[in-house]
Design a protein around this motif. Structure first.
Motif, PDB file in Angstrom:
ATOM      1  N   THR A  65       0.860  -1.220   0.015  1.00 54.44           N
ATOM      2  CA  THR A  65      -0.041  -0.001   0.008  1.00 54.44           C
ATOM      3  C   THR A  65       0.846   1.183  -0.085  1.00 54.44           C
ATOM      4  O   THR A  65       0.648   2.106  -0.838  1.00 54.44           O
ATOM      5  N   ALA A 113      -7.530  -6.584  -2.111  1.00 55.89           N
ATOM      6  CA  ALA A 113      -8.803  -5.262  -2.082  1.00 55.89           C
ATOM      7  C   ALA A 113      -8.331  -4.116  -1.495  1.00 55.89           C
ATOM      8  O   ALA A 113      -8.472  -3.049  -1.602  1.00 55.89           O
ATOM      9  N   TYR A 117      -7.907  -0.435  -2.685  1.00 56.27           N
ATOM     10  CA  TYR A 117      -8.905   0.254  -2.242  1.00 56.27           C
ATOM     11  C   TYR A 117      -8.199   1.686  -1.644  1.00 56.27           C
ATOM     12  O   TYR A 117      -8.526   2.803  -2.016  1.00 56.27           O
ATOM     13  N   LEU A 121      -6.090   3.994  -4.990  1.00 56.03           N
ATOM     14  CA  LEU A 121      -7.069   5.459  -4.835  1.00 56.03           C
ATOM     15  C   LEU A 121      -6.339   6.543  -4.672  1.00 56.03           C
ATOM     16  O   LEU A 121      -6.440   7.418  -4.960  1.00 56.03           O
ATOM     17  N   GLY A 218     -18.602   6.873  -2.688  1.00 56.80           N
ATOM     18  CA  GLY A 218     -17.735   6.382  -1.600  1.00 56.80           C
ATOM     19  C   GLY A 218     -18.128   6.009  -0.429  1.00 56.80           C
ATOM     20  O   GLY A 218     -17.768   4.853   0.394  1.00 56.80           O
ATOM     21  N   GLU A 222     -18.414   2.145   1.494  1.00 59.98           N
ATOM     22  CA  GLU A 222     -17.987   1.854   2.919  1.00 59.98           C
ATOM     23  C   GLU A 222     -19.102   1.189   3.700  1.00 59.98           C
ATOM     24  O   GLU A 222     -18.930   0.333   4.584  1.00 59.98           O
ATOM     25  N   ASP A 249     -13.634   6.985   3.133  1.00 55.77           N
ATOM     26  CA  ASP A 249     -14.590   6.663   2.274  1.00 55.77           C
ATOM     27  C   ASP A 249     -15.158   7.443   1.165  1.00 55.77           C
ATOM     28  O   ASP A 249     -14.889   7.197   0.057  1.00 55.77           O
TER      29      ASP A 249
END
Length: 266
Positions: A65, A113, A117, A121, A218, A222, A249
């Motif tokens: 990440t 994921a 995510y 993003l 978003g 979430e 989110d």
């Protein structure tokens, strides 16, 4: 609870301003984004583990990440190689290094994921900072998101009658969503002018409206994830707001809209 939400939001805005001001000295924005992404990932994986849906690889996921978030700054990285590593390395880890094979596939899937995510993003914000008017674009995305969140909350409290998505988030209403959209659009037009961004009034209004819609989407994404994981909040690290993931989110989707607008339309 409302006072806690307001105080926490003000503190976060002050921290954001400090980070953006320091970004000319060293990549403070990128470092702060990587730290936030890692903390959000911990909450994401924690909810998966707690509900028994799998055991995501926390340390490997965190490293991947952070690399994703910092990728726009690292000339030696290749997006394809990094994406391949995100897909392959967790699977190899689970097959070769984990003694337990229970929930192996779901653990692998949730590891990927979480990295995409939060890592992929949020990396769009780091990419934005490096562009012309970079800080201004980031401020625009975050302020539209903040305005959407606050105005949707109060509009829903005052006028809310019709449920937006009762099976996902019972408290959200169409009136709140429209109120958030309208105020965020106005804020986007005002900010575009104040920040000197290369946008006409109609372009600013369209970009702000799209950003607000995706920010609210978003939020629902979430909420659906938390409902599937049987959790009310992602954590308790932010008084009045829940966890870090509860604040990210809307942010993750908003940054994506602004980023692709900039690279396609300017």
């Amino acid at each position: 609870m409302l006072l806690k939400r307001i105080v926490t939001s003000v503190v976060l805005l002050i921290v954001l301003a400090a980070v953006l001001l320091a970004d000319g000295v060293f990549p403070a924005g990128a470092i702060a984004t990587a730290i936030i992404a890692a903390l959000g990932l911990r909450e994401f994986y924690g909810m998966v583990s707690k509900c028994g849906r799998g055991q995501p690889l926390l340390w490997l996921g965190t490293v991947l990440t952070v690399l994703f978030v910092l990728e726009p700054l690292l000339d030696w990285t290749d997006g394809g190689i990094l994406l391949s590593a995100v897909i392959v390395l967790p699977l190899i880890w689970i097959i070769l290094l984990r003694r337990s094979r229970k929930d192996a596939f779901s653990s692998w899937a949730f590891t990927i994921a979480g990295v995409l995510y939060l890592g992929w993003l949020l990396s769009r914000y780091v990419a934005l900072i490096g562009m012309e008017y970079g800080k201004e674009w980031v401020i625009l995305a975050l302020m539209i998101t903040f305005t959407t969140d606050v105005c949707a909350f109060f509009s829903g409290r005052l006028l809310g009658r019709h449920k937006l998505a009762p099976s996902i988030s019972p408290a959200k209403t169409w009136e709140g969503a429209v109120g958030g959209l309208m105020f965020a659009t106005g804020m986007g037009v005002l900010l575009a002018w104040l920040l000197g961004l290369p946008l006409s009034v109609w372009q600013a209004a369209l970009l702000a409206a799209l950003t607000s819609v995706f920010a609210q989407t978003g939020d629902l994404v979430e909420s659906l994830f938390k409902r599937n994981m049987g959790a009310k909040d992602s954590g308790r690290s932010l008084p009045g707001h829940g966890g870090i993931l509860d604040r990210l989110d809307s942010v993750v989707f908003a940054g994506l809209v602004v980023y692709y607008y900039v690279i396609w339309m300017t």
